[in-house]
Design a protein around this motif. Structure first.
Motif, PDB file in Angstrom:
ATOM      1  N   VAL A 268      49.538 -39.311  10.856  1.00 38.33           N
ATOM      2  CA  VAL A 268      48.319 -40.310  11.017  1.00 38.33           C
ATOM      3  C   VAL A 268      48.976 -41.480  11.719  1.00 38.33           C
ATOM      4  O   VAL A 268      50.182 -41.598  11.949  1.00 38.33           O
ATOM      5  CB  VAL A 268      47.902 -40.759   9.768  1.00 38.33           C
ATOM      6  CG1 VAL A 268      47.269 -39.667   8.848  1.00 38.33           C
ATOM      7  CG2 VAL A 268      49.048 -41.664   8.665  1.00 38.33           C
ATOM      8  N   SER A 269      48.168 -42.241  12.414  1.00 36.43           N
ATOM      9  CA  SER A 269      48.527 -43.548  13.086  1.00 36.43           C
ATOM     10  C   SER A 269      49.125 -44.314  12.201  1.00 36.43           C
ATOM     11  O   SER A 269      48.897 -44.635  11.050  1.00 36.43           O
ATOM     12  CB  SER A 269      47.333 -44.159  13.665  1.00 36.43           C
ATOM     13  OG  SER A 269      46.549 -43.422  14.560  1.00 36.43           O
ATOM     14  N   TRP A 270      49.940 -45.153  12.909  1.00 36.28           N
ATOM     15  CA  TRP A 270      50.609 -46.024  12.192  1.00 36.28           C
ATOM     16  C   TRP A 270      51.161 -47.328  13.038  1.00 36.28           C
ATOM     17  O   TRP A 270      51.508 -47.145  14.108  1.00 36.28           O
ATOM     18  CB  TRP A 270      52.169 -45.694  11.180  1.00 36.28           C
ATOM     19  CG  TRP A 270      53.137 -45.376  11.985  1.00 36.28           C
ATOM     20  CD1 TRP A 270      53.027 -44.288  13.160  1.00 36.28           C
ATOM     21  CD2 TRP A 270      54.387 -45.989  12.011  1.00 36.28           C
ATOM     22  NE1 TRP A 270      54.488 -44.345  13.485  1.00 36.28           N
ATOM     23  CE2 TRP A 270      55.076 -45.352  12.723  1.00 36.28           C
ATOM     24  CE3 TRP A 270      55.034 -46.910  10.964  1.00 36.28           C
ATOM     25  CZ2 TRP A 270      56.527 -45.723  12.982  1.00 36.28           C
ATOM     26  CZ3 TRP A 270      56.437 -47.018  11.201  1.00 36.28           C
ATOM     27  CH2 TRP A 270      57.281 -46.759  12.094  1.00 36.28           C
ATOM     28  N   ILE A 271      51.260 -48.650  12.418  1.00 36.38           N
ATOM     29  CA  ILE A 271      51.675 -49.648  13.396  1.00 36.38           C
ATOM     30  C   ILE A 271      52.827 -50.355  12.296  1.00 36.38           C
ATOM     31  O   ILE A 271      52.994 -50.158  11.079  1.00 36.38           O
ATOM     32  CB  ILE A 271      50.671 -50.648  13.530  1.00 36.38           C
ATOM     33  CG1 ILE A 271      49.884 -51.405  12.359  1.00 36.38           C
ATOM     34  CG2 ILE A 271      49.556 -50.004  14.152  1.00 36.38           C
ATOM     35  CD1 ILE A 271      48.821 -52.165  12.608  1.00 36.38           C
ATOM     36  N   VAL A 272      53.671 -51.260  12.959  1.00 36.77           N
ATOM     37  CA  VAL A 272      54.895 -51.787  12.185  1.00 36.77           C
ATOM     38  C   VAL A 272      54.887 -53.258  12.518  1.00 36.77           C
ATOM     39  O   VAL A 272      54.677 -53.865  13.687  1.00 36.77           O
ATOM     40  CB  VAL A 272      56.331 -51.303  12.954  1.00 36.77           C
ATOM     41  CG1 VAL A 272      57.190 -51.518  11.823  1.00 36.77           C
ATOM     42  CG2 VAL A 272      56.157 -49.906  13.174  1.00 36.77           C
ATOM     43  N   CYS A 273      55.018 -53.720  11.359  1.00 38.68           N
ATOM     44  CA  CYS A 273      55.174 -55.249  11.396  1.00 38.68           C
ATOM     45  C   CYS A 273      56.627 -55.708  10.866  1.00 38.68           C
ATOM     46  O   CYS A 273      56.773 -55.804   9.532  1.00 38.68           O
ATOM     47  CB  CYS A 273      54.110 -56.190  10.569  1.00 38.68           C
ATOM     48  SG  CYS A 273      52.677 -55.996  11.085  1.00 38.68           S
ATOM     49  N   PRO A 274      57.660 -55.829  11.585  1.00 38.38           N
ATOM     50  CA  PRO A 274      58.771 -55.857  11.163  1.00 38.38           C
ATOM     51  C   PRO A 274      59.106 -56.973  10.722  1.00 38.38           C
ATOM     52  O   PRO A 274      58.649 -58.378  11.239  1.00 38.38           O
ATOM     53  CB  PRO A 274      60.006 -55.513  12.078  1.00 38.38           C
ATOM     54  CG  PRO A 274      59.097 -55.232  13.580  1.00 38.38           C
ATOM     55  CD  PRO A 274      57.687 -55.513  13.112  1.00 38.38           C
ATOM     56  N   THR A 275      59.767 -57.363   9.307  1.00 36.87           N
ATOM     57  CA  THR A 275      60.048 -58.755   8.800  1.00 36.87           C
ATOM     58  C   THR A 275      61.574 -59.129   8.719  1.00 36.87           C
ATOM     59  O   THR A 275      61.713 -60.224   8.286  1.00 36.87           O
ATOM     60  CB  THR A 275      59.561 -58.698   7.350  1.00 36.87           C
ATOM     61  OG1 THR A 275      59.979 -58.009   6.650  1.00 36.87           O
ATOM     62  CG2 THR A 275      57.806 -58.575   7.387  1.00 36.87           C
ATOM     63  N   THR A 276      62.478 -58.201   9.105  1.00 41.22           N
ATOM     64  CA  THR A 276      63.758 -58.507   9.272  1.00 41.22           C
ATOM     65  C   THR A 276      64.207 -58.601  10.531  1.00 41.22           C
ATOM     66  O   THR A 276      63.740 -57.980  11.417  1.00 41.22           O
ATOM     67  CB  THR A 276      64.824 -57.624   8.440  1.00 41.22           C
ATOM     68  OG1 THR A 276      64.722 -56.367   9.203  1.00 41.22           O
ATOM     69  CG2 THR A 276      64.468 -57.286   6.928  1.00 41.22           C
ATOM     70  N   LEU A 277      65.480 -59.367  10.887  1.00 42.56           N
ATOM     71  CA  LEU A 277      65.756 -59.470  12.228  1.00 42.56           C
ATOM     72  C   LEU A 277      66.258 -58.199  12.739  1.00 42.56           C
ATOM     73  O   LEU A 277      66.130 -57.583  13.696  1.00 42.56           O
ATOM     74  CB  LEU A 277      66.721 -60.518  12.269  1.00 42.56           C
ATOM     75  CG  LEU A 277      67.752 -60.822  13.488  1.00 42.56           C
ATOM     76  CD1 LEU A 277      66.608 -61.266  14.461  1.00 42.56           C
ATOM     77  CD2 LEU A 277      68.656 -61.885  13.589  1.00 42.56           C
ATOM     78  N   LEU A 278      67.038 -57.344  11.848  1.00 43.94           N
ATOM     79  CA  LEU A 278      67.533 -56.254  12.135  1.00 43.94           C
ATOM     80  C   LEU A 278      66.348 -55.208  12.592  1.00 43.94           C
ATOM     81  O   LEU A 278      66.530 -54.541  13.670  1.00 43.94           O
ATOM     82  CB  LEU A 278      68.472 -55.528  10.953  1.00 43.94           C
ATOM     83  CG  LEU A 278      69.069 -54.269  11.051  1.00 43.94           C
ATOM     84  CD1 LEU A 278      70.283 -54.527  12.072  1.00 43.94           C
ATOM     85  CD2 LEU A 278      69.752 -53.656   9.809  1.00 43.94           C
ATOM     86  N   ALA A 279      65.354 -55.130  11.904  1.00 38.90           N
ATOM     87  CA  ALA A 279      64.021 -54.142  12.063  1.00 38.90           C
ATOM     88  C   ALA A 279      63.426 -54.701  13.419  1.00 38.90           C
ATOM     89  O   ALA A 279      62.903 -53.899  14.304  1.00 38.90           O
ATOM     90  CB  ALA A 279      63.242 -54.205  11.004  1.00 38.90           C
ATOM     91  N   MET A 280      63.119 -56.047  13.441  1.00 33.19           N
ATOM     92  CA  MET A 280      62.448 -56.603  14.929  1.00 33.19           C
ATOM     93  C   MET A 280      63.509 -56.165  16.077  1.00 33.19           C
ATOM     94  O   MET A 280      62.741 -55.622  16.940  1.00 33.19           O
ATOM     95  CB  MET A 280      62.500 -58.168  14.869  1.00 33.19           C
ATOM     96  CG  MET A 280      61.917 -58.748  13.764  1.00 33.19           C
ATOM     97  SD  MET A 280      61.823 -60.457  13.772  1.00 33.19           S
ATOM     98  CE  MET A 280      60.668 -60.837  12.308  1.00 33.19           C
TER      99      MET A 280
END
Ligand code: ADP
Ligand code: ZN
Length: 531
Positions: A289-301
């Motif tokens: 399924v479709s997904w979107i990401v909102c990273p909240t850690t610096l590492l993930a960004m």
């Protein structure tokens, strides 16, 4: 605020049309030249409209064509005439429909460009030198009010890159239809609007962890509801130890319970653990399924949230199960870093420094200075490095391996420390070790490279030595295990200088051992007399 249209603005000769065309290609959008539309609409050239009907008549036509173009377009890059936003009305219309990128340049740069392209500059026909000088004088404040991007001295590809950074907008191509990456403080408030613009279907299932949810759950849900989305919110316990098959199963279960359909959307809100888990659940549920990401850690960004890698850990090792599943959208709000614990911020800086070493000396320099105050700039620059590399090699066939810089040694240290070293800390020491290797086999251009990296790590507050309790033989063994996976040889990515790294180096394990011993027993900065 909409993100769907991008307007290029600035004085005549600033390159709105040529940059607009290039930007449209890069961002996978259509390109529209407003002056061309006006000429088609009226049936004669801009110069003729000015000469026959006068400037006031031209401005009236411009206003009406602008409105029509905005109504008819979505996801376009639109080059405007140099005076199109002089009226408040046009400015308001345009800013409500998207973002304005205003270009400026020195008088000399503009004049030299105008003498090459003489056509179509109605206000500069007779005495270009004089007219341009006057025009720049009268419109100086006007252009400045758009926080312009100065183009002097930038070549084509630098300009294209800077334009994307200025807009906080990138596009990753080469993975399916590709996806946009949006970066800007405050974006978390606007996730609902952004999803609508992208035509994403509800219901939206948000996956997060309890720490992140405590800060951002209401904010995010409010925005999604405002835009008319039905939502549900799944909270997982925080931490890498939950990135496993049991949590994955609980996510599938939750998806079933809320009736997630193949055309609904999963939204990952959190650090790398959440984006890996939610992304993999999205990749596998009902075959994707479709997904979107909102990273909240610096590492993930700067790392995990980009590039579409998803997965879970096995007891035998991290990330052993996974899939490439490109998100529809990545939304980065650097304001989220305000609540991130300091040690998590430093953890992300390990990866940021790596990106500076690979491809961006200016980023590396930002890390040496007052970095806490420059985090938004740092995030954008570090993301830009990774995005460039992903675009060159979306499925990790070759060039993308350069992102493993610091990781061959770093991963092994992380494991050998029993994960007492955090990922970014281990990567920092890994960078040091691999840089020393590069110096000792003559790949690095100078012998000072490791000292300058060591200084930055020290400045950030990241470790610069291998803890005494780590068993170096075990580290070597762990590196060799990587070798089995890679078909018989370990190939290191190594730095040549700040801003340049190459892949594919084979390194003798005895040299690795020697360097690790140095990093465990001596201190680089003390040796160099720096600290
Ligand atoms: P990563 O893999 O990106 O390093 P994790 O997903 O393990 O990060 O998150 C690290 C920790 O930080 C977790 O405890 C998580 O709940 C917490 N966290 C993540 N983002 C934020 C934030 N913006 N504010 C506060 N805590 C956060
Ligand atoms: Zn990493």
């Amino acid at each position: 605020m909409g993100n769907s249209l991008i307007f290029l603005y600035g004085p005549p000769g600033s390159g709105k049309s040529s940059l607009g065309l290039a930007l449209a290609q890069q961002l996978n959008r259509v390109f529209i030249d407003l002056d061309e539309r006006i000429e088609t609409f009226v049936g004669c050239s801009i110069i003729d409209i000015f000469n026959i009907q006068g400037e006031a008549a031209f401005r009236a036509i411009e206003k009406s064509v602008l409105k029509t173009v905005i109504q008819e377009s979505s996801h376009a890059v639109i080059a405007l005439g140099g005076g199109a936003l002089l009226t408040e009305e046009n400015r308001i219309t345009v800013q409500a429909a998207g973002k304005v990128l205003c270009l400026t340049a020195s008088y000399e740069t503009l004049l030299s460009r105008l003498s090459v392209a003489k056509q179509k500059r109605p206000l500069l026909v007779d005495t270009p030198e004089e007219s341009l000088r006057t025009l720049l004088k009268t419109r100086h404040q006007h252009y400045q009010s758009f926080t312009p991007l100065k183009i002097d001295g930038l070549d084509h590809s630098q300009l294209l890159e800077n334009a994307q950074r200025h807009l906080g907008l990138f596009h990753v191509s080469g993975m399916g239809t590709g996806y946009d990456i949006l970066i800007s403080p405050g974006l978390l408030h606007q996730v609902g609007e952004i999803c609508l613009e992208k035509d994403l279907k509800g219901p939206i299932v948000v996956v997060s962890d309890t720490n992140v949810a405590a800060h951002y759950r209401e904010l995010l849900l409010d925005g999604l509801h405002r835009s008319g989305y039905q939502t549900s919110f799944v909270e997982l316990p925080p931490g890498e130890q939950y990135k496993n098959i049991d949590t994955l199963q609980s996510l599938w279960q939750a998806f079933l319970e809320v009736g997630l359909e193949r055309n609904s959307t999963v939204l990952a809100l959190g650090g790398g653990v959440i984006s890996d888990l939610a992304g993999f659940a999205a990749a596998t549920f009902k075959r994707g399924v479709s997904w979107i990401v909102c990273p909240t850690t610096l590492l993930a960004m700067v790392d995990a949230g980009l590039g579409g890698k998803t997965g879970i850990d096995l007891p035998q090792g991290k990330n052993l199960i996974g899939a490439f599943h490109a998100p529809q959208l990545v939304i980065v709000d650097p304001d989220c870093l305000d609540t991130l614990p300091d040690e998590e911020v430093r953890n992300g800086m390990g990866e940021v420094i790596k990106h500076g070493i690979i491809d961006d000396p200016a980023l590396f320099n930002l890390c040496r200075g007052n970095w806490q105050e420059q985090l938004t700039k740092i995030v954008i620059a570090a993301m830009a490095v990774k995005i460039n590399i992903i675009c060159q090699d979306p499925l990790e066939k070759d060039r993308r391996a350069v992102l493993n810089l610091g990781h061959t040694v770093g991963h092994a240290l992380e494991v050998a420390s029993g994960f007492q070293l955090k990922h970014g800390e281990a990567i920092g020491v890994g960078l040091l070790a691999e840089t020393k290797i590069a110096e000792q086999i003559g790949v690095a251009y100078t012998q000072e490279l490791s000292a300058s990296i060591c200084e930055v790590l020290f400045h950030i507050g990241l470790p610069t030595r291998i803890p005494a309790e780590i068993d170096l033989d075990e580290v070597i063994q762990l590196i060799q295990q990587d070798k089995k996976r890679a078909g018989g040889v370990v190939r290191f990515a190594l730095p040549l200088e700040i801003g340049k790294a190459e892949i594919g180096y084979q390194v003798d394990p005895s040299l690795v051992h020697k360097v690790l011993t140095q990093l465990q027993t001596k201190h680089i900065l003390k040796e160099k007399g720096i600290r």
